[in-house]
Write an enzyme that holds these catalytic residues in place. Structure first.
Site, PDB file in Angstrom:
ATOM      1  N   ILE A 147      76.846  14.515  62.123  1.00 48.96           N
ATOM      2  CA  ILE A 147      77.056  15.093  63.448  1.00 48.96           C
ATOM      3  C   ILE A 147      75.761  15.681  63.991  1.00 48.96           C
ATOM      4  CG2 ILE A 147      78.259  16.911  64.706  1.00 48.96           C
ATOM      5  CD1 ILE A 147      80.639  16.383  62.745  1.00 48.96           C
ATOM      6  N   ARG A 223      82.260  25.697  61.449  1.00 46.00           N
ATOM      7  CA  ARG A 223      83.235  26.607  60.872  1.00 46.00           C
ATOM      8  C   ARG A 223      82.937  28.024  61.343  1.00 46.00           C
ATOM      9  NH1 ARG A 223      86.167  23.092  60.179  1.00 46.00           N
ATOM     10  NH2 ARG A 223      87.268  22.397  58.296  1.00 46.00           N
ATOM     11  N   GLU A 252      91.532  32.186  63.121  1.00 48.71           N
ATOM     12  CA  GLU A 252      92.147  31.314  64.118  1.00 48.71           C
ATOM     13  C   GLU A 252      93.663  31.269  63.905  1.00 48.71           C
ATOM     14  OE1 GLU A 252      90.266  27.504  63.719  1.00 48.71           O
ATOM     15  OE2 GLU A 252      88.283  28.244  64.300  1.00 48.71           O
ATOM     16  N   HIS A 270      89.045  25.061  68.961  1.00 48.69           N
ATOM     17  CA  HIS A 270      88.877  24.163  67.811  1.00 48.69           C
ATOM     18  C   HIS A 270      89.288  22.734  68.175  1.00 48.69           C
ATOM     19  CE1 HIS A 270      88.564  24.389  63.160  1.00 48.69           C
ATOM     20  NE2 HIS A 270      88.226  23.180  63.577  1.00 48.69           N
TER      21      HIS A 270
END
Length: 326
Positions: A147, A223, A252, A270
């Site tokens: 990523i 994260r 979360e 998210h």
């Protein structure tokens, strides 16, 4: 017949998982409402440690819907001969694109400008000062895996310079590798792309925030635990950094999280991983890979492979490995 049980999932039915596992003659059952015995499980949010593993001696594989596996005790699973499988290759495009959107939105103050317009302050654009030109700015990445490298590709036309810190990378196309301290000191935007481990937890803490420039923006699509939330709120409140854009939080959903009311912060729920295509890809891949493990073919993304091999070589499994059932 060997079975995989979906322990928890927000994806509705299990049709995609069933079709993918059926190619290996593995059945998939929905255990979200009824407890079932199975040879392996698929989980999205569940925390699995020694107690859960010991209560389910038939498990041979655990599949995590997603990239991160910090909710699963990898060593405990390996000691019991259980493979843990993830899917790190299902959403590179989506997460990188979301990071790019947050980077541009934070620097250009899109959220704050929107709020001005909606509150009737059309002419008060000067409240958004300062906004710098990206062509003279430096993007710093913490972590340059799949990523991170895609973010570099997407952002290269915008930024004057891109630097990166990654202790496991030897060379990165389009970025200059630097130390962690240099990356956060040099970055006008610091974008996080590393897993959450004991080493990386709170990698962005009060000390790291102190080393950032007052004009820095921090972006996190990895994260929430990578950032010390209290320290970030303090830095934003005291205007020691310019802004933050976060898709992930330490807790979360964020009930009562002070980041909800902190200044100059953009939050998304998210969703960096999500597109219709990536959701389907994720569900098919995790079921297919776990089914492949159950029939003895293995999988390319067994994250505790080294520990499994070490226990096998030393003969130190804490219980006999489950026999294959047909």
């Amino acid at each position: 017949m060997l079975t995989l049980a979906v322990l928890d999932s927000s994806y509705g039915d299990i049709a995609l998982e069933s079709a993918a596992a059926a190619e290996h003659d593995i059945a998939v059952v929905d255990a979200r409402l009824t407890s079932v015995s199975a040879d392996g499980v698929l989980v999205q949010y569940a925390t699995i440690g020694s107690a859960e593993l010991d209560a389910n001696p038939s498990w041979r594989v655990i599949g995590r819907y997603g990239v991160g596996v910090d909710t699963i005790d990898l060593d405990a699973a390996a000691a019991r001969g259980i493979s843990v499988v993830n899917v790190p290759d299902y959403c590179e495009e989506e997460v990188a694109t979301h990071a790019a959107a947050l980077i541009l939105g934070s620097v250009r103050r899109i959220r704050e400008a929107d709020l001005l317009v909606r509150s009737g302050q059309w002419s008060d654009w000067s409240e958004l000062r300062p906004i710098g030109a990206l062509s003279t700015a430096t993007l710093a990445l913490i972590g340059v895996g799949r990523i991170g490298r895609e973010v570099i590709r997407l952002m290269a036309p915008f930024f004057g310079r891109i630097v990166a810190y990654d202790p496991f990378a030897e060379a990165v196309d389009g970025a200059e590798l630097v130390s962690f301290d240099d990356s956060i000191a040099m970055g006008d935007v610091i974008s996080l792309h590393c897993p959450l481990t004991e080493t990386t937890r709170h990698i962005i803490d009060a000390a790291a925030l102190e080393r950032m420039s007052p004009g820095a923006h921090i972006v996190n699509v990895s994260r929430g635990g990578l950032i010390d939330s209290e320290a970030l709120v303090a830095a934003l409140t005291e205007s020691r950094i310019a802004g933050a854009a976060l898709d992930v939080l330490e807790s979360e959903p964020p009930h009562g999280d002070p980041l909800l009311t902190a200044p100059r912060v953009t939050l998304t729920n998210h969703i960096a991983w999500y597109s219709e295509q990536s959701e389907h890809r994720l569900r098919r891949l995790i079921a297919a890979r776990c089914a492949s493990v159950l029939v003895g073919l293995g999988a390319p993304t067994i994250v505790n492979r080294a520990a499994l091999l070490a226990h096998e070589s030393a003969g130190t499994f804490v219980r006999p490995r489950p026999e294959t059932r047909t």
